[in-house]
Scaffold this motif. Structure first.
Motif, PDB file in Angstrom:
ATOM      1  N   PHE A  51       0.833  -1.206   0.000  1.00 14.78           N
ATOM      2  CA  PHE A  51       0.000   0.000   0.000  1.00 14.78           C
ATOM      3  C   PHE A  51       0.870   1.260   0.000  1.00 14.78           C
ATOM      4  O   PHE A  51       0.572   2.229  -0.698  1.00 14.78           O
ATOM      5  CB  PHE A  51      -0.939   0.015   1.208  1.00 14.78           C
ATOM      6  CG  PHE A  51      -2.196  -0.765   0.995  1.00 14.78           C
ATOM      7  CD1 PHE A  51      -3.285  -0.192   0.365  1.00 14.78           C
ATOM      8  CD2 PHE A  51      -2.284  -2.074   1.414  1.00 14.78           C
ATOM      9  CE1 PHE A  51      -4.439  -0.913   0.158  1.00 14.78           C
ATOM     10  CE2 PHE A  51      -3.435  -2.811   1.214  1.00 14.78           C
ATOM     11  CZ  PHE A  51      -4.520  -2.225   0.581  1.00 14.78           C
ATOM     12  N   GLY A  55       1.413   4.389  -3.037  1.00 15.06           N
ATOM     13  CA  GLY A  55       1.161   5.800  -2.805  1.00 15.06           C
ATOM     14  C   GLY A  55       2.369   6.703  -2.954  1.00 15.06           C
ATOM     15  O   GLY A  55       2.237   7.924  -2.891  1.00 15.06           O
ATOM     16  N   SER A  61      -1.288  11.005  -1.409  1.00 16.01           N
ATOM     17  CA  SER A  61      -1.304   9.652  -0.857  1.00 16.01           C
ATOM     18  C   SER A  61      -0.105   9.415   0.053  1.00 16.01           C
ATOM     19  O   SER A  61      -0.232   8.769   1.091  1.00 16.01           O
ATOM     20  CB  SER A  61      -1.301   8.613  -1.976  1.00 16.01           C
ATOM     21  OG  SER A  61      -2.511   8.668  -2.684  1.00 16.01           O
ATOM     22  N   ASP A  65      -0.382   8.359   3.831  1.00 11.64           N
ATOM     23  CA  ASP A  65       0.262   7.125   4.280  1.00 11.64           C
ATOM     24  C   ASP A  65       1.127   7.380   5.515  1.00 11.64           C
ATOM     25  O   ASP A  65       1.081   6.623   6.485  1.00 11.64           O
ATOM     26  CB  ASP A  65       1.118   6.529   3.167  1.00 11.64           C
ATOM     27  CG  ASP A  65       0.302   5.994   2.009  1.00 11.64           C
ATOM     28  OD1 ASP A  65      -0.936   5.943   2.131  1.00 11.64           O
ATOM     29  OD2 ASP A  65       0.906   5.645   0.986  1.00 11.64           O
ATOM     30  N   VAL A 143      -6.094   2.071  -4.927  1.00 12.53           N
ATOM     31  CA  VAL A 143      -5.324   1.490  -3.825  1.00 12.53           C
ATOM     32  C   VAL A 143      -4.517   2.583  -3.150  1.00 12.53           C
ATOM     33  O   VAL A 143      -4.414   2.648  -1.939  1.00 12.53           O
ATOM     34  CB  VAL A 143      -4.403   0.357  -4.346  1.00 12.53           C
ATOM     35  CG1 VAL A 143      -3.458  -0.096  -3.263  1.00 12.53           C
ATOM     36  CG2 VAL A 143      -5.236  -0.796  -4.841  1.00 12.53           C
ATOM     37  N   GLY A 144      -3.919   3.467  -3.909  1.00  8.99           N
ATOM     38  CA  GLY A 144      -3.140   4.545  -3.333  1.00  8.99           C
ATOM     39  C   GLY A 144      -3.864   5.873  -3.371  1.00  8.99           C
ATOM     40  O   GLY A 144      -3.265   6.900  -3.131  1.00  8.99           O
ATOM     41  N   THR A 148      -7.175   6.599   1.148  1.00  9.96           N
ATOM     42  CA  THR A 148      -7.509   5.177   1.246  1.00  9.96           C
ATOM     43  C   THR A 148      -6.413   4.376   1.943  1.00  9.96           C
ATOM     44  O   THR A 148      -6.650   3.727   2.952  1.00  9.96           O
ATOM     45  CB  THR A 148      -7.761   4.578  -0.155  1.00  9.96           C
ATOM     46  OG1 THR A 148      -8.846   5.263  -0.753  1.00  9.96           O
ATOM     47  CG2 THR A 148      -8.073   3.105  -0.077  1.00  9.96           C
ATOM     48  N   SER A 149      -5.225   4.407   1.397  1.00  8.26           N
ATOM     49  CA  SER A 149      -4.168   3.586   1.982  1.00  8.26           C
ATOM     50  C   SER A 149      -3.715   4.144   3.323  1.00  8.26           C
ATOM     51  O   SER A 149      -3.268   3.390   4.189  1.00  8.26           O
ATOM     52  CB  SER A 149      -2.995   3.436   1.021  1.00  8.26           C
ATOM     53  OG  SER A 149      -2.408   4.676   0.750  1.00  8.26           O
ATOM     54  N   MET A 152      -5.881   2.577   5.858  1.00 10.02           N
ATOM     55  CA  MET A 152      -5.542   1.165   6.010  1.00 10.02           C
ATOM     56  C   MET A 152      -4.200   0.991   6.717  1.00 10.02           C
ATOM     57  O   MET A 152      -4.026   0.064   7.501  1.00 10.02           O
ATOM     58  CB  MET A 152      -5.532   0.483   4.654  1.00 10.02           C
ATOM     59  CG  MET A 152      -6.900   0.355   4.057  1.00 10.02           C
ATOM     60  SD  MET A 152      -6.831  -0.567   2.534  1.00 10.02           S
ATOM     61  CE  MET A 152      -8.552  -0.715   2.165  1.00 10.02           C
ATOM     62  N   LEU A 153      -3.268   1.903   6.456  1.00  7.29           N
ATOM     63  CA  LEU A 153      -1.953   1.802   7.097  1.00  7.29           C
ATOM     64  C   LEU A 153      -2.022   2.075   8.596  1.00  7.29           C
ATOM     65  O   LEU A 153      -1.122   1.665   9.329  1.00  7.29           O
ATOM     66  CB  LEU A 153      -0.963   2.733   6.413  1.00  7.29           C
ATOM     67  CG  LEU A 153      -0.455   2.221   5.064  1.00  7.29           C
ATOM     68  CD1 LEU A 153       0.376   3.277   4.351  1.00  7.29           C
ATOM     69  CD2 LEU A 153       0.337   0.942   5.229  1.00  7.29           C
TER      70      LEU A 153
END
Length: 179
Positions: A51, A55, A61, A65, A143-144, A148-149, A152-153
């Motif tokens: 992920f 990014g 991103s 992240d 995904v990036g 979003t990521s 999730m991170l």
């Protein structure tokens, strides 16, 4: 029912099973199993790295992240400081804080459900069925995409650091030394 319906039912059942297991790990006493924790740490690290790598090319991103990783680390330190330990029959158990684990799980699942909704209900999947290639590129970019990521991170960083701290604390407990 057609194959598409079976696929959606399978995906929903898989998601519900994952949610059940994640919630179960946040409630009550859990056996501190070093092998499982190391495996999960490595798995979360690899997935998180994917992920993060997705990014790197996009500044927004990359910022999200980094913010996600920092928030995950902060939550892990706080969560580990309020984690309880108990020894039963030569086995060490820990009780994670239900609120910290629930917040981390909720953030991950909320973003996952949002992306799932955007792809399947929001029309992107239907457009892909019609053969519009630009939307496929948008799915790969999602995904990036933006935050979003980063969201999730938070979960990946939280569990990697949390498990590392628990394994370090396990070695500091005097009753288990030499076993």
């Amino acid at each position: 029912m057609n194959q598409h319906s079976y696929n959606i039912i399978f995906i929903i059942a898989l998601i519900l099973w994952i949610i059940y297991r994640r919630v179960r790990r946040n409630i009550g006493w859990q056996h501190l199993n070093q092998g499982k924790m190391l495996f999960r740490m490595i798995l979360f690290f690899i997935i998180g790295l994917i992920f993060f790598a997705a990014g790197i090319a996009h500044p927004v991103s990359l910022i999200s992240d980094i913010v996600g990783i920092i928030l995950g680390i902060i939550l892990a330190y706080y969560g580990s400081s309020i984690t309880s330990f108990e020894q039963r029959e030569d086995r060490l158990y820990y009780r994670p804080n239900i609120w910290i684990g629930s917040i981390v799980t909720f953030l991950f699942l909320a973003r996952f459900v949002y992306r799932f909704y955007g792809i399947f209900v929001g029309g992107t999947y239907a457009k892909l069925q019609q053969g519009q290639p630009n939307d496929f590129q948008n799915i790969g970019y999602s995904v990036g995409n933006s935050w979003t990521s980063g969201l999730m991170l938070i979960m990946f960083a939280y569990y990697i650091v949390y498990y590392m701290i628990l394994l370090r604390k396990q070695k500091q407990i005097p009753h288990l030394e030499g076993k």
